[in-house]
Every structure is written in C-alpha cells, then in structure tokens.
Motif scaffolding. Structure first.
Motif, PDB file in Angstrom:
ATOM      1  N   TYR A 125       0.812  -1.214   0.000  1.00 30.79           N
ATOM      2  CA  TYR A 125       0.000   0.000   0.000  1.00 30.79           C
ATOM      3  C   TYR A 125       0.852   1.273   0.000  1.00 30.79           C
ATOM      4  O   TYR A 125       0.492   2.258  -0.623  1.00 30.79           O
ATOM      5  CB  TYR A 125      -0.915   0.034   1.231  1.00 30.79           C
ATOM      6  N   ASP A 126       1.958   1.252   0.722  1.00 34.48           N
ATOM      7  CA  ASP A 126       2.817   2.440   0.870  1.00 34.48           C
ATOM      8  C   ASP A 126       3.708   2.580  -0.360  1.00 34.48           C
ATOM      9  O   ASP A 126       4.906   2.319  -0.323  1.00 34.48           O
ATOM     10  CB  ASP A 126       3.655   2.307   2.144  1.00 34.48           C
ATOM     11  N   SER A 127       3.125   3.038  -1.450  1.00 36.95           N
ATOM     12  CA  SER A 127       3.829   3.044  -2.737  1.00 36.95           C
ATOM     13  C   SER A 127       4.995   4.016  -2.804  1.00 36.95           C
ATOM     14  O   SER A 127       5.933   3.806  -3.563  1.00 36.95           O
ATOM     15  CB  SER A 127       2.848   3.319  -3.881  1.00 36.95           C
ATOM     16  N   ASP A 128       4.985   5.093  -2.019  1.00 35.76           N
ATOM     17  CA  ASP A 128       6.117   6.019  -2.054  1.00 35.76           C
ATOM     18  C   ASP A 128       7.141   5.722  -0.959  1.00 35.76           C
ATOM     19  O   ASP A 128       8.132   6.427  -0.818  1.00 35.76           O
ATOM     20  CB  ASP A 128       5.645   7.475  -1.988  1.00 35.76           C
ATOM     21  N   HIS A 129       6.899   4.676  -0.187  1.00 36.38           N
ATOM     22  CA  HIS A 129       7.835   4.176   0.831  1.00 36.38           C
ATOM     23  C   HIS A 129       8.220   5.246   1.855  1.00 36.38           C
ATOM     24  O   HIS A 129       9.366   5.292   2.302  1.00 36.38           O
ATOM     25  CB  HIS A 129       9.087   3.579   0.187  1.00 36.38           C
ATOM     26  N   ASP A 130       7.248   6.078   2.248  1.00 36.74           N
ATOM     27  CA  ASP A 130       7.535   7.108   3.254  1.00 36.74           C
ATOM     28  C   ASP A 130       7.115   6.695   4.660  1.00 36.74           C
ATOM     29  O   ASP A 130       7.198   7.477   5.596  1.00 36.74           O
ATOM     30  CB  ASP A 130       6.872   8.436   2.876  1.00 36.74           C
ATOM     31  N   GLY A 131       6.669   5.434   4.810  1.00 37.46           N
ATOM     32  CA  GLY A 131       6.299   4.951   6.133  1.00 37.46           C
ATOM     33  C   GLY A 131       4.854   5.234   6.504  1.00 37.46           C
ATOM     34  O   GLY A 131       4.455   4.992   7.646  1.00 37.46           O
ATOM     35  N   LYS A 132       4.057   5.729   5.552  1.00 39.88           N
ATOM     36  CA  LYS A 132       2.645   6.027   5.789  1.00 39.88           C
ATOM     37  C   LYS A 132       1.817   5.631   4.581  1.00 39.88           C
ATOM     38  O   LYS A 132       2.228   5.852   3.452  1.00 39.88           O
ATOM     39  CB  LYS A 132       2.447   7.528   6.002  1.00 39.88           C
ATOM     40  N   ILE A 133       0.655   5.064   4.838  1.00 41.46           N
ATOM     41  CA  ILE A 133      -0.295   4.806   3.762  1.00 41.46           C
ATOM     42  C   ILE A 133      -1.268   5.979   3.764  1.00 41.46           C
ATOM     43  O   ILE A 133      -2.065   6.128   4.687  1.00 41.46           O
ATOM     44  CB  ILE A 133      -1.061   3.485   3.981  1.00 41.46           C
TER      45      ILE A 133
END
Length: 137
Positions: free
Chosen positions: A45-53
């Motif tokens: 789900y966290d496609s930008d890999h910033d630690g947040k969905i």
C-alpha cells in the motif's frame, strides 16, 4: 515502483511471505513471522515508501483491486477506500477534532488494525510436495 516482470529470485522472495507457519515455532518466532507478513502487506500500500499509507495510496490500491469488476464504478471504489480510511483513523487516532487531518496509516497503526486477525494462517499458500506431483502421472 511498478515492474512489468520480475526474475525468479524475486518471485521466490515474494512467495516466501505466503509460506504456512511451522508447527514448532515458539511465540517469538510467530510474532516475527506475523510482523514480516504484515510488513509485506503494508509496503504493498505504501507506494512512495515514506512509512505512511495515505488516503491517495489507499485509493489507488482499492481502485486497482476493484477495476476488474464491471459493475463497480470508480467513484464507488473511491467511497469504499474513503470509508475504510475513516475506520482506520477511528481505530488509530480515536475521536478526531473537526480541524484535525488524518495523515495516514503508519506501520504501528497497521499492526493495531490487524490485531486479533489470524493473518498467520489466512495469508498462506500450500505448495505441493514434488514427490506428490510425481505420483499423479
């Protein structure tokens, strides 16, 4: 990111998240096994890999998953995603003020949401034993 294809090693790595639990695992091993499966799901789900969905990331996944249904419009998929995100906010943050914005689901929030759900036995694939396949011919 998205890939058009993956190599065999990547395929095996992905499939390893779906192996069944081993009967001789102790509580610590089961907890680590569970968290690894949930981490895998979280990163889907966290496609930008910033630690947040974020809401938009969640909408994208839900729309993609439901895109094959010809009876469901994109707006309906968006409503489903929005409702699920509101539910996540209520579980993770509790009652929010009118000026408060839920920025997204962290991994800790994700763990809370999956608490009590038996992911260890539900998210697995049983592989046939190679010897069993030989006997089928």
């Amino acid at each position: 990111g998205l890939a058009d294809e993956i190599n065999f090693e990547d395929f095996l790595t992905i499939m390893s998240y779906f192996r069944p639990i081993e009967m001789n695992m102790d509580e610590e091993q089961l907890d680590r096994f569970r968290k690894n499966k949930l981490k895998f799901l979280f990163h889907m789900y966290d496609s930008d890999h910033d630690g947040k969905i974020t809401l938009q990331e969640y909408r994208n996944v839900v729309e993609e998953l439901l895109s094959g249904n010809p009876h469901l419009e994109k707006e309906s998929a968006r409503s489903i995603a929005d409702g699920a995100m509101m539910e996540a906010a209520s579980i993770c943050v509790g009652q929010m003020g009118p000026d408060q914005v839920y920025e997204g689901i962290t991994f800790e929030d994700f763990l809370k949401m999956w608490q009590g759900i038996d992911i260890e036995t539900k998210m697995h694939v049983r592989f046939l034993n190679v010897d069993t396949i030989a006997h089928c011919y």
